[in-house]
Scaffold this active site. Structure first.
Site, PDB file in Angstrom:
ATOM      1  N   HIS B 125      -1.186  25.190 -37.924  1.00 24.45           N
ATOM      2  CA  HIS B 125      -0.792  23.787 -37.868  1.00 24.45           C
ATOM      3  C   HIS B 125      -1.562  23.099 -38.996  1.00 24.45           C
ATOM      4  CE1 HIS B 125      -0.682  19.658 -36.248  1.00 24.45           C
ATOM      5  NE2 HIS B 125       0.282  20.047 -35.429  1.00 24.45           N
ATOM      6  N   ASP B 202      -8.312  27.671 -32.905  1.00 26.66           N
ATOM      7  CA  ASP B 202      -7.513  26.509 -32.516  1.00 26.66           C
ATOM      8  C   ASP B 202      -6.716  26.905 -31.271  1.00 26.66           C
ATOM      9  OD1 ASP B 202      -5.690  24.499 -32.127  1.00 26.66           O
ATOM     10  OD2 ASP B 202      -4.705  24.699 -34.074  1.00 26.66           O
ATOM     11  N   GLN B 205      -2.585  25.206 -28.191  1.00 29.23           N
ATOM     12  CA  GLN B 205      -1.369  25.648 -27.498  1.00 29.23           C
ATOM     13  C   GLN B 205      -1.652  26.735 -26.471  1.00 29.23           C
ATOM     14  OE1 GLN B 205       1.609  24.276 -27.789  1.00 29.23           O
ATOM     15  NE2 GLN B 205       1.394  23.062 -29.649  1.00 29.23           N
ATOM     16  N   LYS B 228      -1.867  17.887 -24.339  1.00 27.77           N
ATOM     17  CA  LYS B 228      -0.939  19.011 -24.179  1.00 27.77           C
ATOM     18  C   LYS B 228      -1.180  19.746 -22.853  1.00 27.77           C
ATOM     19  CE  LYS B 228      -0.664  19.916 -29.175  1.00 27.77           C
ATOM     20  NZ  LYS B 228       0.532  19.189 -29.575  1.00 27.77           N
ATOM     21  N   CYS B 368       4.599  20.300 -38.331  1.00 25.53           N
ATOM     22  CA  CYS B 368       3.263  20.292 -38.934  1.00 25.53           C
ATOM     23  C   CYS B 368       2.810  21.709 -39.282  1.00 25.53           C
ATOM     24  CB  CYS B 368       2.232  19.617 -38.027  1.00 25.53           C
ATOM     25  SG  CYS B 368       2.636  17.906 -37.665  1.00 25.53           S
TER      26      CYS B 368
END
Lengths: 151, 411
Positions: B125, B202, B205, B228, B368
């Site tokens: 991202h 990261d 998600q 999220k 993104c």
């Protein structure tokens, strides 16, 4: 509000069979514009003959609205004086900023009146304006070059 | 409601008021954009309202009752988050604005300079790419990246070439927001460790959908975001081992992050406060705490199993649509429930617009993650993504909508 008001048959026709598409010689200015949020891109060339828009050619990638808009633009400005074409540009920009509240003048905008419905969708106005902004940019550059060469 | 053996989706949906709304008269919402942001259960909304109605005060300042209650709520969420991701201590949980801020923080405090190399991947991202680009420009370090395979995986054959003795940081995504790919953390960590590099993950998600164990992952830092994972916007999390948080310099300066201040200079508070300058997102922390409670009550194993089942169903149904090409892994192996695709020659903008007419909310664009789009030769994709409240009915509505889009454009 329905997509039918955006996807007018005129728009779909221009999308399926775009007019004046492809990059041509000669030209006085070439610009590349893109819409960073969605990836729509256009390379557009303008050829001027004195005060007349002799040709507008382009290569583009994007959604139906952006593609049809480029096609409609070329129909409206090729063969017109820069001043006349500028009036169509102003009318189209005003229409796209109208949020569906403006009754477009068909004498000025011809097939571009079909984009009235698009102005109700803020996310899609950028798509419709992409080719027009590129054209404006190219005309300004071409005119400036011409003045520079004659002075 | 579709049959689901792992989760009572009908009961869960009742907790999410927004799932009851109509997009237009008689057009109910079909929400398939949870990778962009998840919807919020009433429990989260209630917690935030309760905070403002009964406990609103600034934290860690003042000794009145409200200040103590607000501080207890804020620090209580820190403890809940620590337990949720199995941190060794709440002090290892730093609240940020979002994942992006957590990653920018890391790009500022990790030590590297001229001649050093920072490694990311081609599926990042922009939030885990641009901060490192900026940091490399600032420090004179060089940015390198691990490429991708045609089927949407990291090209692990690239690892030995890209990660070298000069590598100081390897920062990569756990689950791709564009491709849905779940990356093999252990393989990348092993390689990064062999050259002594810091490893940043990261997990924006992955935390909301599979749950993670930060200690088992073996990385130096993890970033994720509240909105999220059923929580509100405006609050994110940086996790790092306490020793690292003590070792690295501060990022933003201001109130709360200091120990002793004179006109000549200052010393820093102990972690996590060292990294929390200014008034933090307190109501958002109240909401995030409720979100963590909600996910914990349902159980992340159940969430994961439900989404695995849904993803399998969606992949099967989508691939049955003629002319549809999945951008990313086409099976559920090492894959989450964010599914990008191209529908013939129809531009994603047109797909998204016509799906919206039917109440189906998907994301269109480059998500993104433009470099990954370029890698797969598409300017943009349409992406459907699921969460624990998603049902097979939602997938059916999507697929039916896609067939209508094809018919409309004669594609």
């Amino acid at each position: 509000m329905s997509a039918d008001s955006m996807y007018q048959e005129i728009i779909l026709d221009h999308y399926r069979n775009p007019h004046h598409k492809g990059l041509r010689e000669p030209y006085d200015a070439q610009v590349h514009h893109l819409n960073p949020t969605c990836g729509d891109e256009i390379t557009l060339r303008v050829a001027l003959d004195g005060d007349t828009v002799a040709d507008v050619s382009y290569d583009s990638e994007g959604c139906s609205i952006s593609q049809a808009s480029a096609s409609v633009l070329t129909d409206l400005v090729i063969g017109r004086s820069v001043t006349e074409a500028g009036k169509a540009y102003d009318a189209f920009v005003e229409l796209m900023q109208s949020k569906g509240q403006l009754e477009p003048d068909e004498d000025v905008l011809e097939d571009a009146v079909a984009f009235a419905g698009v102005s109700k969708y803020p996310a899609r106005v950028k798509c419709a304006l992409l080719a027009w902004m590129a054209w404006r940019d190219a005309v300004v550059q071409a005119s400036a070059d011409m003045e520079g060469s004659t002075s | 409601m579709g049959l689901c053996m792992t989760l009572d989706v009908a009961r869960i949906r009742k907790d999410f008021p927004i799932l009851d709304r109509e997009v237009r008269p008689s057009v109910p919402l079909v929400y398939l954009d949870s990778a962009a942001t998840s919807q919020k259960p009433a429990q989260v909304l209630d917690a935030m309202r309760d905070y403002y109605e009964r406990h609103n005060a600034n934290v860690h300042r003042g000794i009145h009752t409200l200040a103590e209650e607000a501080t207890a709520i804020y620090e209580g969420t820190r403890a809940k988050v620590a337990t949720f991701v199995n941190a060794a201590s709440p002090s290892e949980v730093v609240f940020t604005k979002n994942s992006t801020e957590a990653l920018n923080l890391l790009a500022h405090v990790l030590p590297f300079g001229p001649g050093d190399e920072v490694v990311v991947t081609e599926m990042e991202h922009h939030s885990n790419l641009v901060p490192w680009q900026l940091a490399c420009q600032r420090t004179g370090a060089t940015l390198k990246w691990i490429g991708l395979t045609d089927d949407g995986r990291l090209d692990l054959d690239d690892l030995d070439r890209v990660i070298t003795d000069r590598t100081r940081v390897v920062s990569f995504v756990h689950q791709s927001n564009l491709l849905g790919t779940v990356n093999p953390v252990d393989v990348v960590v092993a390689k990064a460790r062999s050259v002594g590099a810091y490893v940043v993950l990261d997990a924006s998600q992955s935390v909301p959908h599979m749950g993670i164990d930060v200690q088992a992952l073996g990385v130096d830092a993890v970033a994720f975001t509240g909105h999220k994972m059923l929580g509100p916007t405006g609050i994110g999390v940086l996790w790092a081992p306490l020793a690292r948080l003590e070792e690295w310099p501060p990022f933003l300066g201001g109130g709360e992050m200091i120990d002793e201040v004179t006109m000549a200079g200052s010393t820093w508070a102990v972690p996590p406060h060292k990294y929390e300058a200014g008034t933090p997102p307190i109501a958002e922390a109240a909401g995030l705490g409720a979100a963590v409670d909600y996910l914990t009550d349902v159980g992340m194993d159940a969430v994961r199993a439900h989404e695995h089942e849904l993803t399998a169903y969606a992949l099967e149904q989508l691939q049955a649509v003629e002319g549809l090409r999945i951008i990313g892994p086409t099976t559920t192996e090492m894959r989450g429930g964010a599914i990008s695709f191209a529908l013939g020659t129809v531009h994603p903008h047109d797909v998204g617009q016509l799906l919206d007419e039917r109440g189906v909310a998907v994301r269109v664009g480059h998500h993104c993650a433009r470099p990954a789009c370029l890698r797969y030769g598409v300017p943009a994709t349409t992406r459907a993504s699921v969460h624990l409240y998603t049902s097979t009915d939602d997938i059916d509505a999507l697929v039916e909508g896609l067939r209508a889009v094809k018919a409309f454009f004669g594609a």
